[in-house]
Motif scaffolding. Structure first.
Motif, PDB file in Angstrom:
ATOM      1  N   GLU A  79       0.824  -1.201   0.000  1.00 53.80           N
ATOM      2  CA  GLU A  79       0.000   0.000   0.000  1.00 53.80           C
ATOM      3  C   GLU A  79       0.863   1.259   0.000  1.00 53.80           C
ATOM      4  N   ILE A  80       2.000   1.203   0.682  1.00 56.69           N
ATOM      5  CA  ILE A  80       2.914   2.349   0.665  1.00 56.69           C
ATOM      6  C   ILE A  80       3.442   2.559  -0.747  1.00 56.69           C
ATOM      7  N   PHE A  81       3.818   1.462  -1.408  1.00 59.53           N
ATOM      8  CA  PHE A  81       4.304   1.553  -2.790  1.00 59.53           C
ATOM      9  C   PHE A  81       3.246   2.179  -3.692  1.00 59.53           C
ATOM     10  N   LYS A  82       1.987   1.767  -3.515  1.00 56.29           N
ATOM     11  CA  LYS A  82       0.908   2.337  -4.335  1.00 56.29           C
ATOM     12  C   LYS A  82       0.811   3.844  -4.131  1.00 56.29           C
ATOM     13  N   ALA A 297      -1.108   4.128   2.340  1.00 58.22           N
ATOM     14  CA  ALA A 297      -1.110   4.806   1.039  1.00 58.22           C
ATOM     15  C   ALA A 297      -0.841   6.299   1.209  1.00 58.22           C
ATOM     16  N   ASP A 298      -1.461   6.897   2.225  1.00 53.07           N
ATOM     17  CA  ASP A 298      -1.252   8.325   2.470  1.00 53.07           C
ATOM     18  C   ASP A 298       0.180   8.609   2.907  1.00 53.07           C
ATOM     19  N   ILE A 299       0.759   7.680   3.656  1.00 54.23           N
ATOM     20  CA  ILE A 299       2.169   7.836   4.050  1.00 54.23           C
ATOM     21  C   ILE A 299       3.047   7.837   2.799  1.00 54.23           C
ATOM     22  N   GLY A 300       2.762   6.918   1.871  1.00 61.03           N
ATOM     23  CA  GLY A 300       3.539   6.875   0.630  1.00 61.03           C
ATOM     24  C   GLY A 300       3.398   8.146  -0.182  1.00 61.03           C
TER      25      GLY A 300
END
Length: 341
Positions: A79-82, A297-300
């Motif tokens: 999710e971070i990658f996304k 996702a928001d962190i990414g």
């Protein structure tokens, strides 16, 4: 097969110069409407795709960024990658994922890729600098690097993270509110900062409630399912068995719950379990896992936004961005048995 459309083809059809087409397609802000829209419509009709290699030669940029993790097989990173890729694509960058597996040579290899221009920036998620860079943190701080989720102490690189201490305290307070007093913590790999801070939050919540932490109640794992199972087995071989577990991440929590089943114990009737991360599978595990949810996702996206500012030489990069967490209460936690407390 027809040849690939070129800038001069767009210029001919749009009735403008190649230079005007180039300025329009690079969002220079120098081409006004309606010319800008006309050029873009022609480019789309011709299925124009920019020659990335040629552009990179002109700009001296690779138009790629590195996302460096310790274990690419860990679903936590997806999710971070996304999120990183979403923000990167909007800015015209591609994302390369680097897998260190905690190997010093690989850690150095990715820093060399950045130094040699194979990437324009790096989002670092393995929690440490290569040993060859660790003693020259001033030089490292000048590189376009953002640290995400992990923490590198005494380092001036910008960080995007969560408050691990507060999140852990909140998780343990939930167990205490259910009447649990014998609460053990299966730690991540101490002395890594993130693991230490989650342990600090556990200790703070226990102290706040006037509860003891017996010797052996803080076994150290490595964030893998087998280590969660092994450490759970160790805890429940003790005479003074816990009635609840706060586990440093969801994967170790999965291992712990499976081990509890093999010992004939029910979750949450006999033992309550709280994890950390809220992986996709956590809501569908049996029982569904109560866990600390991070906005991955928001962190990414936020980390990539910070990196873009660094790469563009903007001075508004925040030293620390702290993202919120929530405790997702599900079926793996329940009231303590009065007789055991």
């Amino acid at each position: 097969m027809s040849s690939r459309a070129k800038i001069k083809d767009i210029a001919l059809r749009a009735g403008v110069s190649p230079a005007t087409v180039s300025r329009a397609l690079t969002d220079s802000g120098l081409v006004a409407e309606p010319t800008l829209s006309r050029i873009r419509e022609v480019a789309q009709s011709l299925d124009y795709r920019p020659n990335v290699s040629a552009r990179n030669l002109r700009t001296q940029k690779s138009m790629a960024v590195l996302l460096v993790v310790r274990d690419v097989s860990n679903p936590f990173y997806l999710e971070i990658f996304k999120g990183v890729e979403t923000a990167a694509r909007e800015a015209g960058y591609s994302v390369l994922m680097g897998n260190t597996e905690n190997h010093p040579d690989r850690e150095l290899e990715y820093f060399d890729m950045l130094r040699d221009g194979h990437a324009d920036g790096m989002i670092l998620m393995n929690g440490k600098l290569p040993s060859s860079h660790a003693n020259d943190r001033e030089r490292v701080a000048r590189l376009p690097i953002v640290v995400a989720l992990e923490v590198i102490e005494d380092c001036a690189l910008p960080h995007v993270q969560i408050d691990n201490v507060a999140a852990a305290k909140n998780a343990v307070r939930h167990l205490i509110s259910l009447g649990h007093k014998r609460i053990a913590h299966i730690c991540g790999p101490v002395p890594e900062v993130m693991s230490v801070r989650r342990r600090d939050g556990y200790r703070a919540a226990m102290a706040e409630a006037g509860l003891d932490v017996p010797d052996g109640y803080e076994p150290i794992g490595d964030y893998t399912i087998p280590s969660g199972a092994a450490l759970c087995r160790e805890l429940f071989s003790r005479k003074n068995k816990p009635t609840a577990l706060f586990v440093g991440n969801d994967e170790m929590a999965f291992g712990a719950i499976n081990e509890l089943r093999s010992l004939g114990l029910d979750v949450p009737k006999d033992v309550s379990v709280v994890g950390f991360d809220d992986l996709f599978l956590s809501a569908f595990f049996y029982p569904p896992l109560t866990t600390v949810s991070q906005p991955r996702a928001d962190i990414g996206k936020r980390a990539m936004g910070q990196l873009l500012k660094l790469m563009n030489g903007e001075g508004s990069v925040e030293a620390l961005v702290e993202m919120p967490t929530t405790l997702q209460i599900r079926g793996s936690t329940g009231p303590a048995k009065i007789s055991e407390n």
